[in-house]
Design a protein around this motif. Structure first.
Motif, mmCIF file in Angstrom:
data_model
loop_
_atom_site.group_PDB
_atom_site.id
_atom_site.type_symbol
_atom_site.label_atom_id
_atom_site.label_comp_id
_atom_site.label_asym_id
_atom_site.label_seq_id
_atom_site.Cartn_x
_atom_site.Cartn_y
_atom_site.Cartn_z
ATOM 1 N N TYR A 176 3.813 -2.448 -11.429
ATOM 2 C CA TYR A 176 2.822 -2.368 -10.358
ATOM 3 C C TYR A 176 3.467 -2.439 -8.961
ATOM 4 O O TYR A 176 2.794 -2.166 -7.962
ATOM 5 C CB TYR A 176 1.816 -3.516 -10.458
ATOM 6 C CG TYR A 176 0.883 -3.457 -11.645
ATOM 7 C CD1 TYR A 176 0.845 -2.343 -12.483
ATOM 8 C CD2 TYR A 176 0.030 -4.511 -11.929
ATOM 9 C CE1 TYR A 176 -0.009 -2.292 -13.562
ATOM 10 C CE2 TYR A 176 -0.839 -4.466 -13.012
ATOM 11 C CZ TYR A 176 -0.847 -3.364 -13.829
ATOM 12 O OH TYR A 176 -1.697 -3.314 -14.903
ATOM 13 N N PHE A 177 4.726 -2.821 -8.899
ATOM 14 C CA PHE A 177 5.333 -3.110 -7.592
ATOM 15 C C PHE A 177 5.244 -1.909 -6.650
ATOM 16 O O PHE A 177 4.721 -2.033 -5.530
ATOM 17 C CB PHE A 177 6.801 -3.525 -7.755
ATOM 18 C CG PHE A 177 7.462 -3.893 -6.459
ATOM 19 C CD1 PHE A 177 7.391 -5.180 -5.961
ATOM 20 C CD2 PHE A 177 8.133 -2.930 -5.702
ATOM 21 C CE1 PHE A 177 7.981 -5.520 -4.754
ATOM 22 C CE2 PHE A 177 8.716 -3.256 -4.489
ATOM 23 C CZ PHE A 177 8.649 -4.556 -4.019
ATOM 24 N N PHE A 178 5.760 -0.767 -7.062
ATOM 25 C CA PHE A 178 5.783 0.391 -6.175
ATOM 26 C C PHE A 178 4.379 0.858 -5.784
ATOM 27 O O PHE A 178 4.099 1.025 -4.584
ATOM 28 C CB PHE A 178 6.579 1.540 -6.804
ATOM 29 C CG PHE A 178 6.711 2.734 -5.901
ATOM 30 C CD1 PHE A 178 7.680 2.763 -4.916
ATOM 31 C CD2 PHE A 178 5.850 3.820 -6.030
ATOM 32 C CE1 PHE A 178 7.788 3.862 -4.064
ATOM 33 C CE2 PHE A 178 5.956 4.919 -5.195
ATOM 34 C CZ PHE A 178 6.931 4.940 -4.203
ATOM 35 N N PRO A 179 3.474 1.098 -6.727
ATOM 36 C CA PRO A 179 2.142 1.576 -6.320
ATOM 37 C C PRO A 179 1.362 0.584 -5.465
ATOM 38 O O PRO A 179 0.691 0.974 -4.507
ATOM 39 C CB PRO A 179 1.428 1.844 -7.649
ATOM 40 C CG PRO A 179 2.214 1.142 -8.688
ATOM 41 C CD PRO A 179 3.616 1.087 -8.199
ATOM 42 N N ILE A 180 1.465 -0.710 -5.785
ATOM 43 C CA ILE A 180 0.702 -1.704 -5.035
ATOM 44 C C ILE A 180 1.225 -1.831 -3.613
ATOM 45 O O ILE A 180 0.463 -1.808 -2.631
ATOM 46 C CB ILE A 180 0.734 -3.074 -5.746
ATOM 47 C CG1 ILE A 180 -0.126 -3.049 -7.003
ATOM 48 C CG2 ILE A 180 0.261 -4.186 -4.800
ATOM 49 C CD1 ILE A 180 -1.606 -2.837 -6.746
ATOM 50 N N PHE A 181 2.536 -1.964 -3.468
ATOM 51 C CA PHE A 181 3.090 -2.143 -2.126
ATOM 52 C C PHE A 181 3.112 -0.840 -1.332
ATOM 53 O O PHE A 181 3.107 -0.861 -0.101
ATOM 54 C CB PHE A 181 4.481 -2.777 -2.197
ATOM 55 C CG PHE A 181 4.431 -4.257 -2.442
ATOM 56 C CD1 PHE A 181 4.240 -5.141 -1.386
ATOM 57 C CD2 PHE A 181 4.520 -4.767 -3.717
ATOM 58 C CE1 PHE A 181 4.159 -6.507 -1.604
ATOM 59 C CE2 PHE A 181 4.438 -6.144 -3.954
ATOM 60 C CZ PHE A 181 4.261 -7.012 -2.893
ATOM 61 N N LEU A 182 3.118 0.298 -2.032
ATOM 62 C CA LEU A 182 2.957 1.576 -1.335
ATOM 63 C C LEU A 182 1.581 1.655 -0.697
ATOM 64 O O LEU A 182 1.442 2.053 0.474
ATOM 65 C CB LEU A 182 3.144 2.732 -2.317
ATOM 66 C CG LEU A 182 2.838 4.130 -1.758
ATOM 67 C CD1 LEU A 182 3.794 4.479 -0.631
ATOM 68 C CD2 LEU A 182 2.899 5.178 -2.877
ATOM 69 N N LEU A 183 0.558 1.262 -1.440
ATOM 70 C CA LEU A 183 -0.801 1.274 -0.903
ATOM 71 C C LEU A 183 -0.941 0.281 0.247
ATOM 72 O O LEU A 183 -1.577 0.586 1.266
ATOM 73 C CB LEU A 183 -1.798 0.940 -2.009
ATOM 74 C CG LEU A 183 -3.283 0.997 -1.626
ATOM 75 C CD1 LEU A 183 -3.645 2.355 -1.040
ATOM 76 C CD2 LEU A 183 -4.159 0.692 -2.842
ATOM 77 N N ALA A 184 -0.330 -0.887 0.125
ATOM 78 C CA ALA A 184 -0.361 -1.879 1.205
ATOM 79 C C ALA A 184 0.306 -1.324 2.466
ATOM 80 O O ALA A 184 -0.202 -1.496 3.584
ATOM 81 C CB ALA A 184 0.332 -3.164 0.763
ATOM 82 N N ALA A 185 1.424 -0.628 2.278
ATOM 83 C CA ALA A 185 2.129 -0.036 3.417
ATOM 84 C C ALA A 185 1.262 1.026 4.093
ATOM 85 O O ALA A 185 1.223 1.114 5.331
ATOM 86 C CB ALA A 185 3.451 0.572 2.950
ATOM 87 N N LEU A 186 0.570 1.820 3.304
ATOM 88 C CA LEU A 186 -0.301 2.859 3.867
ATOM 89 C C LEU A 186 -1.464 2.251 4.648
ATOM 90 O O LEU A 186 -1.895 2.804 5.667
ATOM 91 C CB LEU A 186 -0.832 3.754 2.744
ATOM 92 C CG LEU A 186 0.211 4.659 2.065
ATOM 93 C CD1 LEU A 186 -0.421 5.398 0.886
ATOM 94 C CD2 LEU A 186 0.791 5.647 3.066
ATOM 95 N N MET A 187 -1.973 1.113 4.178
ATOM 96 C CA MET A 187 -3.053 0.432 4.901
ATOM 97 C C MET A 187 -2.571 -0.042 6.269
ATOM 98 O O MET A 187 -3.243 0.155 7.293
ATOM 99 C CB MET A 187 -3.559 -0.752 4.079
ATOM 100 C CG MET A 187 -4.369 -0.371 2.854
ATOM 101 S SD MET A 187 -4.875 -1.838 1.897
ATOM 102 C CE MET A 187 -6.022 -1.113 0.737
ATOM 103 N N TYR A 188 -1.409 -0.681 6.290
ATOM 104 C CA TYR A 188 -0.835 -1.113 7.567
ATOM 105 C C TYR A 188 -0.596 0.078 8.488
ATOM 106 O O TYR A 188 -0.917 0.039 9.681
ATOM 107 C CB TYR A 188 0.497 -1.837 7.339
ATOM 108 C CG TYR A 188 0.385 -3.289 6.982
ATOM 109 C CD1 TYR A 188 -0.161 -4.207 7.874
ATOM 110 C CD2 TYR A 188 0.855 -3.762 5.758
ATOM 111 C CE1 TYR A 188 -0.248 -5.559 7.553
ATOM 112 C CE2 TYR A 188 0.771 -5.103 5.426
ATOM 113 C CZ TYR A 188 0.226 -5.996 6.324
ATOM 114 O OH TYR A 188 0.140 -7.325 5.996
ATOM 115 N N PHE A 189 -0.033 1.130 7.919
ATOM 116 C CA PHE A 189 0.290 2.314 8.716
ATOM 117 C C PHE A 189 -0.959 2.930 9.331
ATOM 118 O O PHE A 189 -0.955 3.322 10.501
ATOM 119 C CB PHE A 189 1.016 3.351 7.854
ATOM 120 C CG PHE A 189 1.298 4.640 8.579
ATOM 121 C CD1 PHE A 189 2.371 4.735 9.454
ATOM 122 C CD2 PHE A 189 0.473 5.749 8.397
ATOM 123 C CE1 PHE A 189 2.623 5.917 10.138
ATOM 124 C CE2 PHE A 189 0.726 6.928 9.080
ATOM 125 C CZ PHE A 189 1.801 7.019 9.947
ATOM 126 N N ALA A 190 -2.018 3.026 8.555
ATOM 127 C CA ALA A 190 -3.253 3.660 9.037
ATOM 128 C C ALA A 190 -3.791 2.949 10.273
ATOM 129 O O ALA A 190 -4.166 3.591 11.268
ATOM 130 C CB ALA A 190 -4.300 3.675 7.928
#
Length: 218
Positions: A187-201
């Motif tokens: 889950y590490f990559f998909p979960i933290f990828l989504l978290a990064a996209l939220m911050y970025f947005a």
């Protein structure tokens, strides 16, 4: 990488709830730190005897401390003197203290950037020092301060992740919990990828808004 297992409705809702906490803590801290930073920066600019010196000492001390240390102090040290804050309040207090010091320096520098000739002209036209400060200097300075202030707000939003050390249920905290539910770390990559996209947005939207506001003022 297990995207299907990571992105279940329950996991996404849990991550979204953490993101809402992040936004709430950031928004309240932004409002409070701007108010206190504006007051501190203005008082330092005004060079009021004794007051300016005390504020300068406090600001410089806070600016040279790690934010993480301030978070620890707010949550763990204050209860020893009878001030116990719950996790969200402690995070907001620590962020407000730190960001107020940073913003006060931006505001003081912005006020100092206004040409002395305009101040002299305002005073010679009959305006008092206070009227000159708030009617002539402050409006011009605030326009010039938009980019660095927005940049500081973006940093504040990212700094909310440091509150994970006191178990604030924000975005990174919840992402870590979800990642821990994966036995093989899938889950590490998909979960933290989504978290990064939220911050970025959010941060990219703030940057665009600042650029448009700056363009309108030029």
């Amino acid at each position: 990488m297990d995207f299907s297992g990571a992105y279940t409705p329950g996991h996404l809702l849990f991550l979204w709830n953490g993101f809402l906490i992040t936004l709430y803590v950031a928004l309240v801290s932004i409002i409070l730190s701007f108010i206190f930073g504006l007051a501190a920066g203005t008082l330092r600019y005004a060079k009021i005897p004794a007051v300016s010196g005390v504020i300068a000492a406090i600001v410089e001390t806070i600016r040279n401390l790690p934010l993480l240390l301030i978070i620890f102090f707010t949550f763990f040290a204050l209860p020893e003197i009878g001030i116990k804050l719950e996790i969200t309040a402690a995070a907001i207090t620590a962020l407000t203290i730190f960001e107020s010091a940073m913003l006060s320096e931006i505001i003081r520098s912005g006020l100092q950037s206004v040409e002395k000739g305009q101040i002299d002209a305002a005073r010679s036209s009959g305006l008092t020092y206070t009227q000159t400060l708030f009617l002539v200097v402050m409006p011009q300075a605030l326009r010039r301060m938009v980019p660095p202030i927005v940049s500081q707000f973006i940093s504040l939003l990212k700094d909310t992740s440091l509150a994970v050390v006191i178990a604030l249920p924000e975005l990174i905290h919840n992402a870590q919990i979800l990642n821990g539910q994966s036995a093989d770390g899938g889950y590490f990559f998909p979960i933290f990828l989504l978290a990064a996209l939220m911050y970025f947005a959010v941060n990219y939207s703030l940057s665009l808004a600042a650029r448009r506001l700056e363009a309108r003022q030029t």
